[in-house]
Design a protein around this motif. Structure first.
Motif, PDB file in Angstrom:
ATOM      1  N   GLU A 294     -18.482  17.964  23.043  1.00  0.00           N
ATOM      2  CA  GLU A 294     -18.621  17.284  21.755  1.00  0.00           C
ATOM      3  C   GLU A 294     -17.451  17.586  20.826  1.00  0.00           C
ATOM      4  OE1 GLU A 294     -21.817  17.084  18.030  1.00  0.00           O
ATOM      5  OE2 GLU A 294     -22.310  18.152  19.875  1.00  0.00           O
ATOM      6  N   LEU A 295     -17.042  18.847  20.733  1.00  0.00           N
ATOM      7  CA  LEU A 295     -15.934  19.210  19.852  1.00  0.00           C
ATOM      8  C   LEU A 295     -14.623  18.615  20.338  1.00  0.00           C
ATOM      9  CD1 LEU A 295     -16.821  22.945  19.122  1.00  0.00           C
ATOM     10  CD2 LEU A 295     -17.100  20.976  17.604  1.00  0.00           C
ATOM     11  N   TRP A 296     -14.415  18.578  21.642  1.00  0.00           N
ATOM     12  CA  TRP A 296     -13.195  17.970  22.183  1.00  0.00           C
ATOM     13  C   TRP A 296     -13.145  16.487  21.857  1.00  0.00           C
ATOM     14  CZ3 TRP A 296     -12.906  14.036  25.873  1.00  0.00           C
ATOM     15  CH2 TRP A 296     -11.611  13.728  26.327  1.00  0.00           C
ATOM     16  N   GLY A 297     -14.252  15.770  22.080  1.00  0.00           N
ATOM     17  CA  GLY A 297     -14.268  14.341  21.799  1.00  0.00           C
ATOM     18  C   GLY A 297     -14.106  14.038  20.319  1.00  0.00           C
ATOM     19  N   SER A 298     -14.764  14.802  19.462  1.00  0.00           N
ATOM     20  CA  SER A 298     -14.644  14.576  18.020  1.00  0.00           C
ATOM     21  C   SER A 298     -13.217  14.823  17.538  1.00  0.00           C
ATOM     22  CB  SER A 298     -15.616  15.490  17.276  1.00  0.00           C
ATOM     23  OG  SER A 298     -16.957  15.212  17.622  1.00  0.00           O
ATOM     24  N   GLU A 302     -10.562  11.803  15.915  1.00  0.00           N
ATOM     25  CA  GLU A 302     -10.041  12.010  14.569  1.00  0.00           C
ATOM     26  C   GLU A 302      -8.530  12.194  14.541  1.00  0.00           C
ATOM     27  OE1 GLU A 302     -12.093  15.126  12.593  1.00  0.00           O
ATOM     28  OE2 GLU A 302     -14.073  14.274  12.949  1.00  0.00           O
ATOM     29  N   ASN A 303      -7.886  12.273  15.703  1.00  0.00           N
ATOM     30  CA  ASN A 303      -6.440  12.515  15.729  1.00  0.00           C
ATOM     31  C   ASN A 303      -5.675  11.589  16.670  1.00  0.00           C
ATOM     32  OD1 ASN A 303      -6.008  15.274  14.138  1.00  0.00           O
ATOM     33  ND2 ASN A 303      -7.876  15.472  15.354  1.00  0.00           N
ATOM     34  N   ARG A 304      -6.306  11.020  17.682  1.00  0.00           N
ATOM     35  CA  ARG A 304      -5.571  10.243  18.680  1.00  0.00           C
ATOM     36  C   ARG A 304      -5.387   8.786  18.304  1.00  0.00           C
ATOM     37  NH1 ARG A 304      -6.333   6.765  22.824  1.00  0.00           N
ATOM     38  NH2 ARG A 304      -8.563   6.616  22.356  1.00  0.00           N
ATOM     39  N   LEU A 305      -6.250   8.226  17.495  1.00  0.00           N
ATOM     40  CA  LEU A 305      -6.298   6.775  17.306  1.00  0.00           C
ATOM     41  C   LEU A 305      -5.354   6.266  16.229  1.00  0.00           C
ATOM     42  CD1 LEU A 305     -10.182   6.307  17.483  1.00  0.00           C
ATOM     43  CD2 LEU A 305      -8.512   6.437  19.346  1.00  0.00           C
ATOM     44  N   GLY A 306      -4.582   7.124  15.597  1.00  0.00           N
ATOM     45  CA  GLY A 306      -3.669   6.669  14.556  1.00  0.00           C
ATOM     46  C   GLY A 306      -4.413   6.148  13.342  1.00  0.00           C
ATOM     47  N   LEU A 307      -4.096   4.909  12.960  1.00  0.00           N
ATOM     48  CA  LEU A 307      -4.751   4.312  11.799  1.00  0.00           C
ATOM     49  C   LEU A 307      -6.257   4.208  11.988  1.00  0.00           C
ATOM     50  CD1 LEU A 307      -4.475   2.822   9.054  1.00  0.00           C
ATOM     51  CD2 LEU A 307      -4.248   0.706  10.371  1.00  0.00           C
ATOM     52  N   LEU A 308      -6.708   3.952  13.222  1.00  0.00           N
ATOM     53  CA  LEU A 308      -8.133   3.771  13.481  1.00  0.00           C
ATOM     54  C   LEU A 308      -8.902   5.086  13.464  1.00  0.00           C
ATOM     55  CD1 LEU A 308      -8.019   1.028  16.258  1.00  0.00           C
ATOM     56  CD2 LEU A 308      -8.439   0.769  13.823  1.00  0.00           C
ATOM     57  N   THR A 316     -18.324   8.940   3.991  1.00  0.00           N
ATOM     58  CA  THR A 316     -19.537   9.469   4.627  1.00  0.00           C
ATOM     59  C   THR A 316     -19.332   9.840   6.090  1.00  0.00           C
ATOM     60  OG1 THR A 316     -20.928   8.214   3.089  1.00  0.00           O
ATOM     61  CG2 THR A 316     -21.946   8.967   5.137  1.00  0.00           C
ATOM     62  N   PRO A 317     -18.654   9.000   6.911  1.00  0.00           N
ATOM     63  CA  PRO A 317     -18.443   9.418   8.309  1.00  0.00           C
ATOM     64  C   PRO A 317     -17.677  10.728   8.431  1.00  0.00           C
ATOM     65  CG  PRO A 317     -17.962   7.081   8.034  1.00  0.00           C
ATOM     66  CD  PRO A 317     -18.141   7.639   6.668  1.00  0.00           C
ATOM     67  N   GLY A 318     -16.642  10.914   7.605  1.00  0.00           N
ATOM     68  CA  GLY A 318     -15.887  12.160   7.676  1.00  0.00           C
ATOM     69  C   GLY A 318     -16.735  13.369   7.322  1.00  0.00           C
ATOM     70  N   LYS A 319     -17.575  13.242   6.303  1.00  0.00           N
ATOM     71  CA  LYS A 319     -18.448  14.356   5.916  1.00  0.00           C
ATOM     72  C   LYS A 319     -19.445  14.671   7.032  1.00  0.00           C
ATOM     73  CE  LYS A 319     -18.182  13.292   0.973  1.00  0.00           C
ATOM     74  NZ  LYS A 319     -18.947  12.848  -0.218  1.00  0.00           N
ATOM     75  N   LEU A 320     -20.012  13.638   7.646  1.00  0.00           N
ATOM     76  CA  LEU A 320     -20.986  13.864   8.708  1.00  0.00           C
ATOM     77  C   LEU A 320     -20.350  14.524   9.927  1.00  0.00           C
ATOM     78  CD1 LEU A 320     -23.010  10.526   8.503  1.00  0.00           C
ATOM     79  CD2 LEU A 320     -23.852  12.811   7.957  1.00  0.00           C
ATOM     80  N   LEU A 321     -19.173  14.062  10.322  1.00  0.00           N
ATOM     81  CA  LEU A 321     -18.536  14.641  11.500  1.00  0.00           C
ATOM     82  C   LEU A 321     -18.065  16.067  11.242  1.00  0.00           C
ATOM     83  CD1 LEU A 321     -16.537  11.560  12.828  1.00  0.00           C
ATOM     84  CD2 LEU A 321     -18.567  12.611  13.821  1.00  0.00           C
ATOM     85  N   ARG A 322     -17.584  16.344  10.054  1.00  0.00           N
ATOM     86  CA  ARG A 322     -17.205  17.728   9.738  1.00  0.00           C
ATOM     87  C   ARG A 322     -18.430  18.645   9.727  1.00  0.00           C
ATOM     88  NH1 ARG A 322     -13.530  14.996   6.313  1.00  0.00           N
ATOM     89  NH2 ARG A 322     -14.995  15.077   4.550  1.00  0.00           N
ATOM     90  N   ALA A 323     -19.524  18.155   9.178  1.00  0.00           N
ATOM     91  CA  ALA A 323     -20.753  18.945   9.204  1.00  0.00           C
ATOM     92  C   ALA A 323     -21.233  19.149  10.634  1.00  0.00           C
ATOM     93  CB  ALA A 323     -21.833  18.256   8.376  1.00  0.00           C
ATOM     94  N   GLY A 324     -21.096  18.125  11.475  1.00  0.00           N
ATOM     95  CA  GLY A 324     -21.494  18.261  12.872  1.00  0.00           C
ATOM     96  C   GLY A 324     -20.677  19.317  13.600  1.00  0.00           C
ATOM     97  N   ARG A 325     -19.374  19.343  13.360  1.00  0.00           N
ATOM     98  CA  ARG A 325     -18.539  20.375  14.007  1.00  0.00           C
ATOM     99  C   ARG A 325     -18.927  21.774  13.544  1.00  0.00           C
ATOM    100  NH1 ARG A 325     -14.307  16.813  12.832  1.00  0.00           N
ATOM    101  NH2 ARG A 325     -13.607  18.184  11.133  1.00  0.00           N
ATOM    102  N   ALA A 326     -19.150  21.917  12.248  1.00  0.00           N
ATOM    103  CA  ALA A 326     -19.506  23.243  11.730  1.00  0.00           C
ATOM    104  C   ALA A 326     -20.847  23.709  12.281  1.00  0.00           C
ATOM    105  CB  ALA A 326     -19.538  23.199  10.202  1.00  0.00           C
TER     106      ALA A 326
END
Length: 393
Positions: A294-298, A302-308, A316-326
């Protein structure tokens, strides 16, 4: 053509006027020295000649058009002198129609992964002789797949639509394949969970026969559910990547891995919450494997897709994914440290389950945000077109 007709008269007058213009042009050329400085109909002036004669500006005739050269040295189209404009908006409106899915589809993504991870946990407890782990996994798997079916039918609008999807089996359609996976997994998970009620039945009579037959049937059904679980955990990622939503479609290599890791971590969380520390060994190993995926995919999305990648890092998506990693990192650390503490194991399991919720909802909302902003559709298209043009030069 007869000269008595009006058309013949018009043609004759046109020829006379044309010859007169030619004579006046020749005179102007003789007087002024060049057609470039002359005036009148049919005369083509140049910029230099117009300035010398003191005439009004005229579209230039002495400039040689620049031509772009194609591969191989052959002439191509006219070269653009204006730099391409930077795209900011398509009149403020989306190019794609955003997904009509609501929160229940995000919940469907979570419950489907929880059901798959719990069935794998139950199979591990079954094969290693850990009854508490097996029982918790089977019951949770049945409850999760029941909730998943409800969310899916609720989104479809009518239960009959789920039935109609079973009339066709289309391998190239992730939705059709997912419907059949759910149809196979659900009854198997249900039979395995019902088998856990065998000790409650009397030992004699017809119910006593059921008490003796349910455990082996439950073992077989649990293994069938475990075999189907990986497909159930990952097909939703393939389903999202198969759409035209930019940030989902571009992340097609990572979404199945993220959903598989999230399913394993959530299933491990169930084992850490429900089973005593002495029987939670498989759950801890499952938590480490799921968290790594999960951490590898996330990190990749967040880094491979460039603009996307922006929709996954903002709002909201950024907050949720950061909370998920933590929460994932905290859950794994707690699972490894609290091997002898029931309280710490339970807290770690709750963190892993909450992390799975945040990850699924973050991925869902990130894709919806990318479809609403036309920049995420048009800019990558232009970049791909520029790369193809550069490859042809």
């Amino acid at each position: 053509m007869s000269p008595d007709r009006p058309v013949g008269d018009r043609f004759r007058r046109f020829r006379e006027r044309l010859s007169t213009q030619r004579e006046s042009g020749g005179a102007a050329e003789g007087e002024g020295g060049s057609r470039a400085t002359a005036a009148g109909p049919g005369v083509g002036r140049t910029d230099a000649g117009s300035r010398d004669a003191g005439l009004a500006p005229h579209p230039p005739r002495d400039a040689v058009p620049r031509r772009a050269r194609r591969k191989g040295g052959k002439g191509g189209g006219e070269q653009l002198n204006v730099p391409p404009a930077e795209f900011t908006s398509y009149y403020g409106r989306p190019v794609l129609k955003p997904p009509v899915w609501r929160w229940d589809i995000a919940a469907y993504l979570f419950t489907g992964g929880l059901a798959a991870g719990s069935s794998l946990l139950a199979a591990g407890g079954q094969l290693t002789g850990r009854p508490a782990l097996r029982r918790a996994g089977r019951i949770t798997s049945l409850a999760a797949v029941g909730a998943s079916t409800y969310f899916l039918v609720n989104d479809l609008g009518r239960p009959s639509r789920f039935h109609h999807m079973l009339r066709v089996a289309k391998v190239t359609s992730p939705m059709s394949v997912g419907t059949w996976i759910l149809s196979v997994f659900g009854p198997a998970a249900g039979a395995a969970a019902i088998a856990e009620a065998a000790p409650l039945l009397p030992e004699r009579g017809l119910l006593g026969l059921g008490r003796r037959l349910l455990p082996p049937a439950g073992h077989a059904a649990g293994l069938v559910a475990a075999v189907t679980a990986p497909a159930l955990a990952t097909y939703t990622g393939v389903l999202l990547a198969d759409t035209a939503v930019p940030s989902w479609h571009e992340a097609y290599p990572e979404l199945p891995a993220i959903f598989a890791g999230s399913a394993l971590a959530s299933g491990a969380g169930v084992g850490l919450v429900a089973a005593p520390p002495g029987q939670a060994g498989p759950a801890r190993r499952l938590a480490v494997a799921g968290a790594a995926m999960e951490l590898w995919g996330s990190h990749r999305v967040e880094n491979r897709l460039g603009l996307l990648s922006e929709p996954y890092t903002q709002g909201t998506p950024g907050k949720l994914l950061r909370a998920g990693r933590a929460l994932t990192a905290a859950g794994v650390v707690g699972a490894l440290v609290g091997r002898r503490s029931r309280v710490l194991s339970a807290l770690s399991g709750g963190a892993l389950i909450a992390a799975s919720v945040c990850t699924r909802f973050g991925i869902f909302h990130g894709g919806v945000a990318s479809a609403r902003d036309p920049r995420y559709t048009v800019v990558p298209q232009r970049e791909r077109a520029d790369r193809r043009a550069a490859d042809q030069v």
